[in-house]
Design an enzyme around this catalytic site. Structure first.
Site, PDB file in Angstrom:
ATOM      1  N   CYS A 106       0.156  -9.982   2.305  1.00  0.00           N
ATOM      2  CA  CYS A 106      -0.347 -11.529   2.117  1.00  0.00           C
ATOM      3  C   CYS A 106      -1.297 -11.664   1.024  1.00  0.00           C
ATOM      4  O   CYS A 106      -2.692 -11.777   1.277  1.00  0.00           O
ATOM      5  CB  CYS A 106      -0.801 -12.040   3.545  1.00  0.00           C
ATOM      6  SG  CYS A 106      -1.152 -13.845   3.499  1.00  0.00           S
ATOM      7  N   CYS A 158      -3.803 -14.707   1.682  1.00  0.00           N
ATOM      8  CA  CYS A 158      -4.721 -14.431   2.632  1.00  0.00           C
ATOM      9  C   CYS A 158      -5.811 -13.648   1.948  1.00  0.00           C
ATOM     10  O   CYS A 158      -6.796 -13.873   2.243  1.00  0.00           O
ATOM     11  CB  CYS A 158      -4.362 -13.670   3.997  1.00  0.00           C
ATOM     12  SG  CYS A 158      -2.796 -14.196   4.779  1.00  0.00           S
ATOM     13  N   ASP A 159      -5.445 -12.511   1.186  1.00  0.00           N
ATOM     14  CA  ASP A 159      -6.417 -11.540   0.713  1.00  0.00           C
ATOM     15  C   ASP A 159      -6.900 -11.629  -0.756  1.00  0.00           C
ATOM     16  O   ASP A 159      -7.667 -10.968  -0.971  1.00  0.00           O
ATOM     17  CB  ASP A 159      -5.671 -10.206   1.126  1.00  0.00           C
ATOM     18  CG  ASP A 159      -5.589 -10.173   2.696  1.00  0.00           C
ATOM     19  OD1 ASP A 159      -6.273 -10.806   3.465  1.00  0.00           O
ATOM     20  OD2 ASP A 159      -4.622  -9.497   3.079  1.00  0.00           O
TER      21      ASP A 159
END
Ligand code: NDP
Length: 477
Positions: free
Chosen positions: A175, A178-179
Site C-alpha cells: 500500500c 498508506c506507507d
C-alpha cells in the site's frame, strides 16, 4: 436427403429433448427447494446481505434498498475496497478526476440515504446447501439470508521470495498510499508492470527520492496513458528483471533487493530501503470454498451468462471477485447494479415483495451500531504515563489508510471488554511525528502491545476480534 442427414436430425432432436428435460428437472429441483415456506419458525431473517463495500457492493445495496428491500452491507476487512487505496481516478463516469476515497464516500452516503444498514463485523461462514442461507459472523451473530451478493473483491498477491515475510511491514508493503510518507527521500522499488505498479509509483513520487520499477517481461502491461505518466528522471524501469531476495538485518532494516536479469542471466543487488508490491490480485472467495458456487481455475466466481447470478440460486457476485479481466471501478459499479436487479427478480419469483417484508418486520435481522471511541495520544510523555500504569495497546493509524480504518472498529469493540485492565489508545501518524520516530513506525496499521512499560509485540497485519482477544488473553492479562 441422405442417410447421414436423417441420422443427424434424429440425434439433434433427441439431444434437444434431453437438454429440455435436464433443464426442467433442474429448475424444478431448484424451485422445490427454494420457497418462502422454508422461513417458517426462523428469526433473524435478512432479505439481502451484501458482503463487501466497494463500488460493486454499494451499488448492489443501493439498487436493492431503492426497491424497498431490507439490505445489510457487511463492510468486510477493507471498508470501501481497493478503490480506497488509489488516489485520482480519471475514468469514473461524470468526473474528469476524482479521488477513489471520494467515490466511495459518495456511494456510501447514497446507500445510507437509500436505507442501507452497515454491519462492522466479519462474515465467518456461509451455509449454502440449504435455503435460506445461514450466515455466521466473527462476533457470533447468525442470520438467515434470502439472497447474498458476494462483492468481496480481491487481495494483493505476495511474491513468496526469501526475506518477504521477515521484512513485511518493515520495508515491504502493498500500500503506497498508506506507507509512502515513511520513505521520505529514500530509494525504493515497485514490483510489477500493470496499472497498479504505475499508481503505486505515482503515489510514491511526492515523497521518495527515486523509484525503480521492476518488470519481469520485456514490456509493461499498464495502459499507455498510465505508462506515459512515469516519464520523469526519478523513475527508472528495469525490464526483464525478476526479484530474487529481500536483503537486510534486524539492526539496519531492509537494505536491498537481489534481482535477476533474465536476458543477461546475471544477478545484482539494488540498494533500496522499500519494496512496494503491485503484482496482481487473488479473488476473495474463501467463504465459498466448500460451496457449489462455480469458480474458474484461479478461484474467480463464474457468473451465469451476462447476469450476476451464480450457479447457486440466490447467490450473486459482483466486482473483482467475479471479474479476472476488466476490474475497473466503473465495471464493478455496473456489476453491482446488475446484481441488485437480478436479486430483485429472484425475490419477486418467490413472491417476496416489500409489502410482504413489512409482515416479517419483527423477524428481520438488524445489526447494532457501535460508537465507542479510543483515547488519542500524540506525545512520548503521554505514552510513558500510560505504559507505566498498566498493559497498553497502541494503534498507529492514519485517516487516509484503508486497512487502518478497518482495524479501528475492531480495537474499539474489543477495548470495551478490557477497559479496566488494559489501556487502549490510538496515535494518528500524521500528527504525532515524535511517536512515529521513537517507535520506528514504517507501516500502518501498526499495533504495539506494551507490558511492564516495554513493547512486547508488534502487529502489522489486520487482526480480527477473535485474534485480538486471544492475544490479550494469553499475553496481557
Ligand atoms: P495486472 O495483473 O494487470 O499486473 C500485474 C503485474 O505484475 C504484471 O506486470 C505481471 O507481470 C507482474 N507480476 C505478476 N507476478 C509477478 C511476480 N511474481 N514477480 C514479478 N512480477 C510479477 O495487475 P494490476 O493490479 O496492475 O491491475 C489489475 C487490473 O486493475 C487491470 O485491469 C488494471 O487495468 C486495473 N487497474 C486500473 C487502474 C486505473 O485505471 N487507474 C489502477 C490499477 C489497476 P506479467 O505482465 O509478466 O504477467
Amino acid at each position: 436427403m441422405n442417410k447421414f442427414s436423417y441420422l443427424l436430425i434424429i440425434s439433434l432432436l433427441f439431444s434437444g429433448l434431453y437438454f429440455k428435460n435436464f433443464y426442467l428437472i433442474n429448475s424444478l429441483q431448484a424451485s422445490s427447494k427454494i420457497s418462502l415456506d422454508a422461513l417458517a419458525g426462523k428469526t433473524n431473517i435478512l432479505p439481502v446481505l451484501v458482503i463487501g463495500s466497494g463500488p460493486a457492493g454499494l451499488m448492489a445495496a443501493i439498487y436493492s434498498a431503492r426497491a424497498g428491500l431490507h439490505v445489510v452491507v457487511a463492510e468486510g476487512p477493507q471498508p470501501g475496497g481497493l478503490l480506497t487505496t488509489t488516489t485520482e481516478v480519471e475514468n469514473w463516469p461524470g468526473d474528469t478526476s476524482i479521488l477513489g476515497s471520494d467515490i466511495i464516500k459518495g456511494l456510501r452516503s447514497q446507500a445510507l440515504a437509500s436505507g442501507v444498514t452497515f454491519l462492522q463485523d466479519t462474515i465467518k461462514e456461509i451455509e449454502t446447501t440449504n435455503w435460506p442461507f445461514l450466515v455466521k459472523t466473527e462476533e457470533a451473530l447468525e442470520f438467515n439470508c434470502l439472497t447474498i451478493v458476494m462483492a468481496t473483491g480481491s487481495t494483493p498477491k505476495r511474491l513468496g521470495i526469501k526475506g518477504e515475510d521477515e521484512f513485511w511491514g518493515n520495508g515491504v508493503t502493498t500500500c503506497a498510499l498508506c506507507d509512502a510518507p515513511f520513505f521520505k527521500n529514500k530509494d525504493v522499488v515497485v514490483i510489477g508492470g500493470g496499472d497498479s505498479a504505475v499508481e503505486e509509483t505515482l503515489q510514491l513520487l511526492p515523497y521518495v527520492r527515486s523509484v525503480t520499477v521492476l518488470v519481469r517481461s520485456s514490456q509493461m502491461r499498464a495502459s499507455q496513458v498510465m505508462q506515459d505518466k512515469l516519464k520523469t528522471n526519478r523513475v527508472k524501469i528495469l525490464y526483464n528483471h525478476v526479484p530474487k531476495e529481500i536483503l537486510g538485518t534486524d539492526q539496519d532494516g531492509l537494505v536491498g533487493l537481489k534481482v535477476y536479469n533474465t536476458q543477461q542471466k546475471i544477478e545484482h543487488i539494488l540498494p533500496i530501503t522499500g519494496v512496494f508490491l503491485a503484482i496482481g490480485h487473488d479473488p476473495n472467495t474463501n467463504l465459498l470454498a466448500n460451496s457449489a458456487v462455480k469458480k474458474d481455475s484461479h478461484g474467480y466466481i463464474v457468473p451465469l451468462d451476462r447476469s450476476q447470478k451464480t450457479s447457486v440460486p440466490g447467490i450473486f457476485a459482483a466486482g473483482d471477485v467475479a471479474d479476472p479481466e476488466y476490474r475497473q471501478a466503473g465495471t464493478s459499479a455496473g456489476d453491482g447494479s446488475k446484481a441488485g436487479i437480478d436479486l430483485q427478480r429472484f425475490l419477486q419469483s418467490l413472491n417476496w415483495t416489500s409489502e410482504l417484508q413489512q409482515d416479517y418486520e419483527p423477524l428481520l435481522f438488524y445489526p447494532l451500531s457501535k460508537t465507542q471511541s479510543l483515547l488519542q495520544i500524540s506525545s512520548k510523555k503521554e505514552l510513558e504515563e500510560l505504559i507505566n500504569s498498566k498493559p497498553t495497546i497502541v494503534d498507529f493509524y492514519a485517516n487516509y489508510c484503508p486497512s487502518c480504518l478497518q482495524m479501528l472498529p475492531v480495537i474499539e469493540s474489543v477495548a470495551q471488554k478490557y477497559l479496566d485492565v488494559i489501556n487502549f489508545v490510538k496515535v494518528d501518524v500524521e500528527s504525532s511525528p515524535e511517536l512515529v520516530d521513537y517507535l520506528k513506525i514504517l507501516k500502518i496499521p501498526c499495533l504495539i502491545a506494551f507490558k511492564d512499560g516495554k513493547p512486547m509485540a508488534r502487529y502489522h497485519q489486520t487482526l480480527n476480534k477473535a485474534e485480538l482477544n486471544s492475544f490479550i488473553e494469553s499475553n496481557l492479562i
